[in-house]
Design a protein around this motif. Structure first.
Motif, PDB file in Angstrom:
ATOM      1  N   PHE A 203       5.867  57.670  16.276  1.00 18.52           N
ATOM      2  CA  PHE A 203       4.816  57.998  17.241  1.00 18.52           C
ATOM      3  C   PHE A 203       4.796  56.975  18.380  1.00 18.52           C
ATOM      4  O   PHE A 203       4.670  57.330  19.555  1.00 18.52           O
ATOM      5  N   GLU A 204       4.963  55.693  18.014  1.00 16.52           N
ATOM      6  CA  GLU A 204       4.986  54.630  19.031  1.00 16.52           C
ATOM      7  C   GLU A 204       6.157  54.838  19.989  1.00 16.52           C
ATOM      8  O   GLU A 204       6.032  54.646  21.190  1.00 16.52           O
ATOM      9  N   GLU A 205       7.309  55.229  19.448  1.00 12.33           N
ATOM     10  CA  GLU A 205       8.501  55.465  20.279  1.00 12.33           C
ATOM     11  C   GLU A 205       8.268  56.641  21.226  1.00 12.33           C
ATOM     12  O   GLU A 205       8.600  56.596  22.404  1.00 12.33           O
ATOM     13  N   TRP A 206       7.680  57.688  20.690  1.00 17.63           N
ATOM     14  CA  TRP A 206       7.377  58.905  21.466  1.00 17.63           C
ATOM     15  C   TRP A 206       6.457  58.566  22.633  1.00 17.63           C
ATOM     16  O   TRP A 206       6.629  59.031  23.750  1.00 17.63           O
ATOM     17  N   LYS A 207       5.467  57.694  22.332  1.00 15.84           N
ATOM     18  CA  LYS A 207       4.466  57.302  23.333  1.00 15.84           C
ATOM     19  C   LYS A 207       5.099  56.464  24.446  1.00 15.84           C
ATOM     20  O   LYS A 207       4.705  56.532  25.600  1.00 15.84           O
ATOM     21  N   LYS A 208       6.104  55.674  24.051  1.00 14.16           N
ATOM     22  CA  LYS A 208       6.746  54.733  24.976  1.00 14.16           C
ATOM     23  C   LYS A 208       7.687  55.437  25.962  1.00 14.16           C
ATOM     24  O   LYS A 208       7.903  54.955  27.073  1.00 14.16           O
ATOM     25  N   LEU A 209       8.257  56.582  25.525  1.00 17.04           N
ATOM     26  CA  LEU A 209       9.307  57.223  26.318  1.00 17.04           C
ATOM     27  C   LEU A 209       8.947  57.506  27.782  1.00 17.04           C
ATOM     28  O   LEU A 209       9.674  57.080  28.680  1.00 17.04           O
ATOM     29  N   PRO A 210       7.826  58.219  28.051  1.00 19.09           N
ATOM     30  CA  PRO A 210       7.525  58.515  29.454  1.00 19.09           C
ATOM     31  C   PRO A 210       7.356  57.256  30.289  1.00 19.09           C
ATOM     32  O   PRO A 210       7.733  57.232  31.466  1.00 19.09           O
ATOM     33  N   VAL A 211       6.832  56.189  29.673  1.00 12.35           N
ATOM     34  CA  VAL A 211       6.644  54.921  30.395  1.00 12.35           C
ATOM     35  C   VAL A 211       8.007  54.350  30.784  1.00 12.35           C
ATOM     36  O   VAL A 211       8.220  53.939  31.929  1.00 12.35           O
ATOM     37  N   LEU A 212       8.951  54.389  29.833  1.00 10.99           N
ATOM     38  CA  LEU A 212      10.291  53.849  30.097  1.00 10.99           C
ATOM     39  C   LEU A 212      10.995  54.651  31.196  1.00 10.99           C
ATOM     40  O   LEU A 212      11.627  54.088  32.088  1.00 10.99           O
TER      41      LEU A 212
END
Ligand code: GTP
Ligand code: MG
Length: 216
Positions: free
Chosen positions: A13-22
């Motif tokens: 979930f943390e990775e999923w959340k980070k993607l658009p930011v990256l």
């Protein structure tokens, strides 16, 4: 009663959340690089080759649709590895020649890796669509280390952009079955846009001197 959250699920979930930011950071980095080139170019040549730059991040719904269409499971790994246009940049130029000049420049750079080139200018789609598409990777320096993010760049002239925008409205926005004669006329219109670009290239050559090479 309480929800038990699996450690593994939480990490995903943390990775999923980070993607658009990256991906947004990658677009910002790339846009800064292009703006710097634009400024230098203006100083050297006295005009700006780029009319405007647009960026967008693909909506989660479109990402999921694309994965399903391609037959992949909806996982963070598949999003990162199988979808190349989550971050998208469109660069609109005045003249065709400048698209190829920027491409040559990008090829030289070590802080941008070109993964794929699709030249729909040299080889237009059957409907007349023209643009130069690149998939590039740009490095982000993060706390965890360096991470290369993919960005799709579409480079086209004002005339190509005008045509593509109109065609997009007719095909996608209203989701209508376009009658055959309209398809034919759209292809004719694409040829007219191409003729306009060639005319402008000729005029530019006359005004700015013969040192500028022809795109053909
Ligand atoms: P995807 O799996 O959809 O990415 O297929 P692809 O990688 O073969 O697509 P391609 O590189 O040909 O095109 C990607 C993008 O270019 C599309 O999402 C559109 O934004 C644009 N594009 C491609 N063809 C057309 C077209 O005929 N008309 C318009 N208006 N845009 C197009
Ligand atoms: Mg694509």
């Amino acid at each position: 009663m309480y929800w038990e959250i699996d450690e593994n699920d939480l990490r995903k979930f943390e990775e999923w959340k980070k993607l658009p930011v990256l991906y947004q950071l990658a677009l910002d980095e790339l846009q800064n690089k292009i703006k710097l080139i634009q400024t230098e170019w203006k100083i050297e040549n006295g005009y700006s080759p780029i009319e405007h730059i647009k960026t967008r991040i693909k909506e989660p719904k479109s990402i999921i649709n694309k994965l399903q269409r391609k037959g992949y499971d909806i996982t963070v790994d598949n999003i990162v590895n199988k979808i190349h246009d989550i971050a998208g940049m469109r660069i609109v130029f005045s003249f065709v020649q400048d698209i190829y000049s920027l491409l040559e420049h990008l090829k030289q750079r070590e802080d941008i890796t070109i993964l794929e080139i699709k030249d729909y200018i040299e080889h237009p789609k059957p409907n007349g669509y023209q643009s130069l598409h690149l998939i590039v990777a740009v490095p982000l320096t993060l706390l965890e280390g360096q991470r290369w993010m993919k960005v799709e760049i579409q480079m086209r002239t004002l005339a190509m952009d005008f045509w593509a925008s109109m065609e997009h409205i007719l095909y996608y926005k209203y989701e209508k079955q376009v009658p055959y004669h309209v398809v034919e006329e759209l292809t004719e219109a694409a040829k007219a846009a191409d003729a306009l670009d060639k005319k402008m290239c000729g005029l530019r050559k006359e005004i700015m001197g013969s040192s500028i090479s022809d795109p053909d």
